[in-house]
Design an enzyme around this catalytic site. Structure first.
Site, PDB file in Angstrom:
ATOM      1  N   SER A 191       4.729  45.424  11.000  1.00 30.65           N
ATOM      2  CA  SER A 191       5.883  46.317  11.111  1.00 30.65           C
ATOM      3  C   SER A 191       7.221  45.645  10.893  1.00 30.65           C
ATOM      4  O   SER A 191       8.164  45.830  11.661  1.00 30.65           O
ATOM      5  CB  SER A 191       5.926  46.968  12.489  1.00 30.65           C
ATOM      6  OG  SER A 191       4.970  47.919  12.561  1.00 30.65           O
ATOM      7  N   ASP A 203       5.345  52.378  15.134  1.00 28.71           N
ATOM      8  CA  ASP A 203       5.957  51.078  14.848  1.00 28.71           C
ATOM      9  C   ASP A 203       7.387  51.030  15.367  1.00 28.71           C
ATOM     10  O   ASP A 203       7.812  50.048  15.992  1.00 28.71           O
ATOM     11  CB  ASP A 203       5.952  50.817  13.339  1.00 28.71           C
ATOM     12  CG  ASP A 203       4.539  50.832  12.779  1.00 28.71           C
ATOM     13  OD1 ASP A 203       3.586  50.799  13.582  1.00 28.71           O
ATOM     14  OD2 ASP A 203       4.390  50.880  11.548  1.00 28.71           O
ATOM     15  N   GLY A 250       5.409  42.950   4.752  1.00 30.58           N
ATOM     16  CA  GLY A 250       4.200  43.477   4.106  1.00 30.58           C
ATOM     17  C   GLY A 250       2.917  42.994   4.758  1.00 30.58           C
ATOM     18  O   GLY A 250       1.832  43.166   4.218  1.00 30.58           O
TER      19      GLY A 250
HETATM   20  C1  GLA Z   1       1.549  52.137   9.824  1.00 28.78           C
HETATM   21  C2  GLA Z   1       2.461  53.299  10.173  1.00 28.78           C
HETATM   22  C3  GLA Z   1       2.233  53.751  11.612  1.00 28.78           C
HETATM   23  C4  GLA Z   1       0.756  53.991  11.902  1.00 28.78           C
HETATM   24  C5  GLA Z   1      -0.087  52.812  11.426  1.00 28.78           C
HETATM   25  C6  GLA Z   1      -1.561  53.062  11.550  1.00 28.78           C
HETATM   26  O1  GLA Z   1       1.888  50.992  10.560  1.00 28.78           O
HETATM   27  O2  GLA Z   1       3.815  52.946  10.006  1.00 28.78           O
HETATM   28  O3  GLA Z   1       3.000  54.902  11.864  1.00 28.78           O
HETATM   29  O4  GLA Z   1       0.323  55.185  11.330  1.00 28.78           O
HETATM   30  O5  GLA Z   1       0.194  52.478  10.079  1.00 28.78           O
HETATM   31  O6  GLA Z   1      -1.942  53.221  12.884  1.00 28.78           O
END
Ligand code: GLA
Length: 386
Positions: A132, A178, A128
């Site tokens: 990622s 991510d 969180g």
């Molecule tokens: C999150 C999403 C990604 C991207 C980012 C913002 O991490 O999982 O796909 O959109 O936000 O750039």
């Protein structure tokens, strides 16, 4: 995707959880990386370009086949003990096992006969926190299962499979940045990504980055992320009414954004997306010339995310202001989706270490709790651990 390396502490932790949970040794230990996005935020689901790095915060998976019942027994070493995911009854349960369950759903849906599995997970990607953790778990698990079964592990296909798991099963309408970072990372390189279609090109990048976690938890599921995706769709529709050839928001020009008829919020979201993609291209050009990351672009990105995309937070803005007052720091911005989570700072190693030293006491005083910080460099994506 890299070949076996000498095992990292997190891989050893997965091995230990495995022995405790199931007895004996796993057949295979793999890991995938968390990520920091240098620049190019909220552009992946708009067909734009981004420049993330995989980092040395990783999720490791130890895995072994267990013939018989088609279930995955999985343990993260937390208080939950060994949990069971029944391959014949995959359902979203709103907990961390949804990520591996989503990957199983994709594999089984694609016709893979997934046998019973014993799986132990260990991770030092904060959950969180905007680095990622979910993509690292999805990609590590998918890479582990596919490697164990002798299936294809081509990184882009792996990333897209995991993105589908997150969108279709977990229910987050995310882009592919991510998962592609977790799968395709390369030590000493940033990843210049394009998203329609997904393509990744490694660009040499050896700078250290200071990651500052504001420790304000954020869940994409509960956040305004889906609202932003929707607003971008509204903006694209409006732009297509004046310029029908524009197929993705990132491909529009600022003039088209201003000429189209739409409410203020979608227009500002579109302005961010279009200007952010231009900043990504400028940053890539600088790195390709062997120049340091242009800090001014990081600041412009943060300002655009704060004012136009409205996804910053008081703690993130505070960190960016504080970082920029540290001599030798030449740029800072929020990274990831925003609304809490992490900021990053660019500069010399000495300046970043001094910032890491100076920040916590003032942060505690201003924000009311302790931040977490890590100095990172670009690392590999999914790999087999030796
Ligand atoms: C999150 C999403 C990604 C991207 C980012 C913002 O991490 O999982 O796909 O959109 O936000 O750039």
């Amino acid at each position: 995707m890299s070949q076996p390396t000498s095992a990292t502490p997190i891989a050893n932790a997965a091995r230990r959880h495995f022995a405790k949970s199931f007895g004996g040794d796993p057949s295979l230990v793999v890991s995938a990386a968390g990520r920091v996005n240098l620049i190019g935020e909220h552009v992946d689901y708009n067909g734009g370009e981004a420049l993330p790095i995989a980092i040395q915060r990783r999720t490791a998976i130890a895995i072994r086949r267990k013939d018989g019942e088609k279930v995955t027994r999985i343990n993260s070493g937390g208080t939950g003990g060994v949990l069971k995911i029944d391959h014949a009854r995959l359902a979203r349960r709103r907990k961390w096992t949804d990520y591996p369950a989503g990957v199983l759903d994709q594999l089984i849906g694609a016709g893979v006969d997934v046998p019973g599995l014993e799986v132990a997970v260990a991770s030092d990607v904060p959950s969180g926190g905007g680095l990622s953790s979910s993509a690292a778990l999805e990609v590590a698990f998918d890479f582990a299962v596919r490697s164990l079964l002798g299936l294809d592990t081509e990184p882009l296909a792996l990333a897209l499979e995991c993105q589908r798991a997150e969108r279709d099963f977990v229910g987050v309408p995310c882009g592919a940045m991510d998962q592609a970072s977790a799968a395709c990372g390369r030590a000493g390189h940033a990843l210049h990504m394009a998203f329609s279609p997904l393509a990744v090109r490694a660009v040499p990048f050896a700078e250290p980055i200071l990651v500052i976690d504001t420790a304000v938890p954020r869940s994409l599921r509960g956040s305004a992320y889906a609202v932003r995706v929707q607003e971008c769709a509204v903006a694209l529709d409006a732009i297509r009414r004046v310029a029908s050839g524009v197929t993705a928001l990132a491909a529009a020009t600022l003039d088209q954004v201003e000429a189209a008829v739409m409410p203020d919020a979608p227009r500002r979201r579109a302005r961010h997306v279009v200007s952010e993609c231009a900043r990504v291209r400028q940053a890539v050009a600088a790195l390709e010339l062997g120049q340091p990351f242009p800090g001014a672009l990081a600041l412009a990105s943060h300002e655009s995310l704060r004012a136009d995309y409205e996804c910053s937070s008081p703690a993130l803005d505070w960190v960016v202001d504080f970082a920029m007052r540290q001599p030798g720091v030449n740029g800072a911005r929020l990274t990831g989706a925003g609304w809490g989570g992490c900021a990053i700072a660019f500069g010399s190693r000495e300046a970043l270490l001094a910032l890491e030293e100076a920040l916590p006491a003032s942060f505690q005083q201003a924000i009311g709790h302790a931040p977490r910080t890590w100095l990172v460099t670009a690392d590999d994506g999914a790999r087999v651990e030796g």
